[in-house]
Design an enzyme around this catalytic site. Structure first.
Site, PDB file in Angstrom:
ATOM      1  N   TYR A  26      69.677   2.971 -67.251  1.00  0.00           N
ATOM      2  CA  TYR A  26      69.087   2.992 -68.594  1.00  0.00           C
ATOM      3  C   TYR A  26      70.083   3.528 -69.612  1.00  0.00           C
ATOM      4  O   TYR A  26      71.090   4.155 -69.267  1.00  0.00           O
ATOM      5  CB  TYR A  26      67.858   3.901 -68.593  1.00  0.00           C
ATOM      6  N   GLN A  30      63.915  -4.287 -56.401  1.00  0.00           N
ATOM      7  CA  GLN A  30      63.888  -5.320 -57.438  1.00  0.00           C
ATOM      8  C   GLN A  30      62.627  -6.197 -57.394  1.00  0.00           C
ATOM      9  O   GLN A  30      62.063  -6.530 -58.424  1.00  0.00           O
ATOM     10  CB  GLN A  30      65.117  -6.214 -57.274  1.00  0.00           C
ATOM     11  N   ARG A  90      65.220   1.457 -60.358  1.00  0.00           N
ATOM     12  CA  ARG A  90      65.899   0.213 -60.750  1.00  0.00           C
ATOM     13  C   ARG A  90      67.046  -0.033 -59.772  1.00  0.00           C
ATOM     14  O   ARG A  90      68.219   0.003 -60.129  1.00  0.00           O
ATOM     15  CB  ARG A  90      66.408   0.300 -62.195  1.00  0.00           C
ATOM     16  N   ASP A 150      59.608  -4.669 -59.071  1.00  0.00           N
ATOM     17  CA  ASP A 150      59.890  -4.152 -60.402  1.00  0.00           C
ATOM     18  C   ASP A 150      59.072  -4.887 -61.472  1.00  0.00           C
ATOM     19  O   ASP A 150      59.492  -5.902 -62.015  1.00  0.00           O
ATOM     20  CB  ASP A 150      61.395  -4.300 -60.648  1.00  0.00           C
ATOM     21  N   SER A 166      60.602  -5.251 -65.033  1.00  0.00           N
ATOM     22  CA  SER A 166      61.488  -6.403 -65.214  1.00  0.00           C
ATOM     23  C   SER A 166      60.701  -7.697 -65.330  1.00  0.00           C
ATOM     24  O   SER A 166      60.976  -8.520 -66.207  1.00  0.00           O
ATOM     25  CB  SER A 166      62.461  -6.524 -64.035  1.00  0.00           C
TER      26      SER A 166
END
Ligand code: NAD
Length: 365
Positions: free
Chosen positions: A226, A126, A121, A129, A132
């Site tokens: 997280y 990104q 993450r 990902d 997400s």
């Protein structure tokens, strides 16, 4: 390099790992893409669109023949695994925490595997990902499902027949899905509040126009951005705060997760029974045990007039955009992993190392 896309085998799965625009891009990069007939049909991408983008569309055998990469959304079926070419790299949402036997079989076959769930993450990763991209859609859809199940509307409405008060929505867990749920519920006119155990989230919640429910001295930021599990006294304070808040809510959306662990229990049966009849809980954590004590994955439980919806695989219910976003994640990952059209994989590289769950005949998860 040859890249294959199979029809998804998981029951109810409507997404596809690559969409035609991804094929165009990969072909331009010098790759050959093969797509199993009908792979994109349920997501709104017909075979003709893949062919027009430069893919070879055929049966599963021809699609897999000589493939270096097999792109998937969910885990392949046992029959599909038996056909994966040794030396290939399988990329997908493999749920590696609970995929022991599958990973062993892949290792035995000489197939490497990369779990999209294991993407770091970080800012750099990104655009790869998929957690997400898919969670964003799940958060959006959860609000629509909740809004449809409510016996009332979300916005305030002033009419000749009277003024209707806006619905009150509470989002528990304000990560990617939760933030999108907040934004969606706000757009639909609800009065929104939210809670998360990571203190950094408060500002993000407030910037979306929602109130943050404070619980004194609770901060459970773990590694990698997280959350971590709460200690007993923290958990008790959280439950007390949530209980005090939830009884006045019309719509509760829960999204709280701890990677690799059962979902934290945040809405007890007693809390559900304290809510007004007609209220709705949509539990996005249903697949990992549920944030609500009454949740049953894939079912709606009605208790005291309150509906508890155990939502599963919501991204698959918006398969067109879910596939478009997932495909973009996969293409970016492949471009990162394989610098040239035929390059080997550097298993030591940071993102590859984090995501490889089977490599060189060994399970690494
Ligand atoms: P997730 O799905 O693991 O969890 C959802 C949310 O539940 C999280 O916000 C978590 O804090 C919360 N939660 C856990 N236990 C809880 C509890 N007991 N009570 C209330 N809430 C609880 O999280 P996610 O949505 O995948 O996001 C995790 C983090 O990663 C976030 O900080 C997010 O901003 C970050 N992130 C970073 C990038 C990036 O930089 N590339 C991309 C995506 C996400």
């Amino acid at each position: 390099m040859r890249i294959a896309v199979l029809r998804e085998a998981a029951p109810g799965e409507r997404r596809v790992a690559l969409v035609p625009e991804n094929v165009t891009r990969l072909v331009k990069q010098g790759h050959e893409v093969r797509v199993e007939r009908g792979a994109g049909e349920a997501a709104g991408f017909p075979d003709e669109a893949y062919a027009a983008a430069g893919a070879q569309v055929g049966d599963a055998g021809a699609t897999l023949d000589g493939a270096r990469v097999v792109a998937a959304v969910q885990r392949p079926s046992e029959a599909q695994v038996e056909r994966l070419p040794p030396g290939a790299l399988l990329v997908g949402l493999l749920a590696p925490h609970a995929a022991g036997p599958l990973l062993e079989r892949l290792a035995a076959r000489g197939v490497d595997a990369m779990a999209m769930e294991k993407v770091p993450r970080t800012t750099r990763a990104q655009s790869m990902d998929a957690l997400s991209s898919q969670a964003t859609l799940a958060g959006y859809k959860a609000v629509l499902i909740g809004a449809s199940a409510l016996p009332r509307i979300l916005p305030m409405m002033t009419t000749a027949a009277g003024t209707l008060a806006p619905a009150k929505a509470f989002v528990v867990g304000a990560g990617v899905a939760g933030l999108q749920a907040i934004a969606t519920a706000r757009r639909l006119g609800a009065v929104v509040s939210a809670f998360d155990v990571r203190p950094v989230v408060k500002e993000q919640v407030q910037s979306l126009g929602a109130a943050f429910v404070e619980v004194p001295a609770v901060a459970a930021e773990g590694t990698g951005g997280y959350a971590k599990e709460l200690g007993q006294s923290e958990q008790e304070r959280v439950l007390a705060a949530v209980a005090g808040h939830v009884k006045d809510m019309d719509l509760v959306i829960t999204t709280a997760q701890i990677p690799g662990r059962p979902a934290p229990r945040l809405i007890t049966a007693a809390m559900v029974r304290s809510m007004r009849p007609g209220s709705v809980v949509v539990d996005l954590a249903a697949e990992t045990g549920g944030n609500c004590e009454l949740t049953r994955a894939g079912e709606t439980v009605v208790d005291g007039g309150v509906s508890v919806i155990g939502a599963v695989n919501l991204p698959s219910t918006v398969p067109f955009h879910a596939s478009q976003m997932y495909g973009r994640n996969v293409v970016t990952l492949l471009a990162h992993l394989f610098k040239g059209a035929e390059a080997d994989l550097d298993a030591q590289e940071e993102i590859a190392a984090a995501m490889l769950v089977v490599h060189g005949g060994k399970v690494r998860a």
